[in-house]
Design a protein around this motif. Structure first.
Motif, PDB file in Angstrom:
ATOM      1  N   PRO A  78      73.979  67.951  13.527  1.00  0.00           N
ATOM      2  CA  PRO A  78      72.771  68.090  14.336  1.00  0.00           C
ATOM      3  C   PRO A  78      71.540  68.097  13.440  1.00  0.00           C
ATOM      4  CG  PRO A  78      74.103  70.101  14.400  1.00  0.00           C
ATOM      5  CD  PRO A  78      74.842  69.096  13.601  1.00  0.00           C
ATOM      6  N   GLY A  79      70.413  67.781  14.010  1.00  0.00           N
ATOM      7  CA  GLY A  79      69.170  67.772  13.248  1.00  0.00           C
ATOM      8  C   GLY A  79      68.741  69.174  12.854  1.00  0.00           C
ATOM      9  N   ARG A  80      67.594  69.263  12.254  1.00  0.00           N
ATOM     10  CA  ARG A  80      67.103  70.551  11.766  1.00  0.00           C
ATOM     11  C   ARG A  80      66.948  71.554  12.909  1.00  0.00           C
ATOM     12  NH1 ARG A  80      62.277  70.202   7.889  1.00  0.00           N
ATOM     13  NH2 ARG A  80      63.994  69.693   6.520  1.00  0.00           N
ATOM     14  N   VAL A  81      66.342  71.133  14.006  1.00  0.00           N
ATOM     15  CA  VAL A  81      66.143  72.033  15.145  1.00  0.00           C
ATOM     16  C   VAL A  81      67.492  72.426  15.748  1.00  0.00           C
ATOM     17  CG1 VAL A  81      65.140  72.242  17.444  1.00  0.00           C
ATOM     18  CG2 VAL A  81      63.847  71.139  15.626  1.00  0.00           C
ATOM     19  N   GLY A  82      68.405  71.471  15.847  1.00  0.00           N
ATOM     20  CA  GLY A  82      69.735  71.766  16.371  1.00  0.00           C
ATOM     21  C   GLY A  82      70.481  72.765  15.521  1.00  0.00           C
ATOM     22  N   ARG A  83      70.390  72.624  14.210  1.00  0.00           N
ATOM     23  CA  ARG A  83      71.039  73.583  13.310  1.00  0.00           C
ATOM     24  C   ARG A  83      70.423  74.971  13.461  1.00  0.00           C
ATOM     25  NH1 ARG A  83      74.577  71.899   9.761  1.00  0.00           N
ATOM     26  NH2 ARG A  83      74.243  73.601   8.311  1.00  0.00           N
ATOM     27  N   ILE A  84      69.099  75.022  13.591  1.00  0.00           N
ATOM     28  CA  ILE A  84      68.437  76.320  13.761  1.00  0.00           C
ATOM     29  C   ILE A  84      68.881  76.979  15.057  1.00  0.00           C
ATOM     30  CG2 ILE A  84      66.188  77.404  14.182  1.00  0.00           C
ATOM     31  CD1 ILE A  84      65.034  75.367  12.152  1.00  0.00           C
ATOM     32  N   VAL A  85      68.989  76.202  16.129  1.00  0.00           N
ATOM     33  CA  VAL A  85      69.438  76.748  17.414  1.00  0.00           C
ATOM     34  C   VAL A  85      70.875  77.261  17.303  1.00  0.00           C
ATOM     35  CG1 VAL A  85      69.995  76.130  19.798  1.00  0.00           C
ATOM     36  CG2 VAL A  85      67.847  75.377  18.798  1.00  0.00           C
ATOM     37  N   LEU A  86      71.753  76.504  16.658  1.00  0.00           N
ATOM     38  CA  LEU A  86      73.139  76.954  16.509  1.00  0.00           C
ATOM     39  C   LEU A  86      73.241  78.183  15.603  1.00  0.00           C
ATOM     40  CD1 LEU A  86      75.133  73.602  16.274  1.00  0.00           C
ATOM     41  CD2 LEU A  86      74.956  75.177  18.199  1.00  0.00           C
ATOM     42  N   ILE A  87      72.428  78.248  14.560  1.00  0.00           N
ATOM     43  CA  ILE A  87      72.427  79.436  13.703  1.00  0.00           C
ATOM     44  C   ILE A  87      71.941  80.653  14.483  1.00  0.00           C
ATOM     45  CG2 ILE A  87      71.285  80.497  11.708  1.00  0.00           C
ATOM     46  CD1 ILE A  87      71.387  77.679  10.390  1.00  0.00           C
ATOM     47  N   GLY A  88      70.901  80.475  15.284  1.00  0.00           N
ATOM     48  CA  GLY A  88      70.417  81.568  16.124  1.00  0.00           C
ATOM     49  C   GLY A  88      71.473  82.034  17.112  1.00  0.00           C
ATOM     50  N   CYS A  89      72.190  81.085  17.679  1.00  0.00           N
ATOM     51  CA  CYS A  89      73.268  81.421  18.614  1.00  0.00           C
ATOM     52  C   CYS A  89      74.375  82.199  17.898  1.00  0.00           C
ATOM     53  CB  CYS A  89      73.817  80.139  19.235  1.00  0.00           C
ATOM     54  SG  CYS A  89      74.996  80.406  20.557  1.00  0.00           S
ATOM     55  N   ALA A  90      74.689  81.801  16.676  1.00  0.00           N
ATOM     56  CA  ALA A  90      75.713  82.506  15.900  1.00  0.00           C
ATOM     57  C   ALA A  90      75.272  83.932  15.579  1.00  0.00           C
ATOM     58  CB  ALA A  90      76.028  81.734  14.620  1.00  0.00           C
TER      59      ALA A  90
END
Length: 144
Positions: A78-90
């Motif tokens: 995933p792109g930068r924003v997608g990675r940030i969203v998944l990290i936040g979800c984790a």
């Protein structure tokens, strides 16, 4: 291995989104039917807030699931924003897992940790330096 993990992560997040919305719907209905106030709060405000929280939480979980699903289908990180969203979800799953031990029990904690593990595994499998086989083949020089 990373495609199935990303797809399973997405499916689990979609299921969790449905569960969160249903739980909040039950809580909102109970708060509305009891017609009791908590520290002077209006019961209608508590019910509306519970509905809103359920909807927002469900939408965020669906967003995280879509990011993981798209990563799994495309087999690209995933792109930068997608990675940030998944990290936040984790991070949220880790914190909520710690809270659920005392409030709900060990089964809920185990579920939250499984979701956390799936999110982390998805993030790590699509980490920097990993590319699909087709892209690696295009980038390797061929002998004349």
């Amino acid at each position: 291995m990373r495609r199935p993990v990303a797809i399973v992560t997405a499916l689990v997040l979609f299921g969790e989104a449905v569960g969160i919305v249903l739980i909040n719907a039950v809580l909102a209905t109970v708060a509305e039917n009891q017609n009791m106030s908590l520290a002077g709060l209006d019961p209608d405000a508590m019910s509306a807030g519970t509905w809103a929280m359920g909807g927002v939480s469900g939408l965020l979980l669906v967003l995280c699931g879509l990011i993981a699903l798209i990563a799994g289908i495309r087999d690209r990180a995933p792109g930068r924003v997608g990675r940030i969203v998944l990290i936040g979800c984790a991070v949220v799953h880790g914190v909520l897992g710690a809270v659920t031990v005392g409030l709900v029990g060990w089964a809920a904690f185990a579920f939250m940790m499984v979701v956390l593990a799936l999110l982390v595994l998805t993030l790590l499998s699509y980490g920097p330096g990993t590319r699909p086989q087709a892209q690696r083949a295009e980038l390797t020089p061929t002998a004349p």
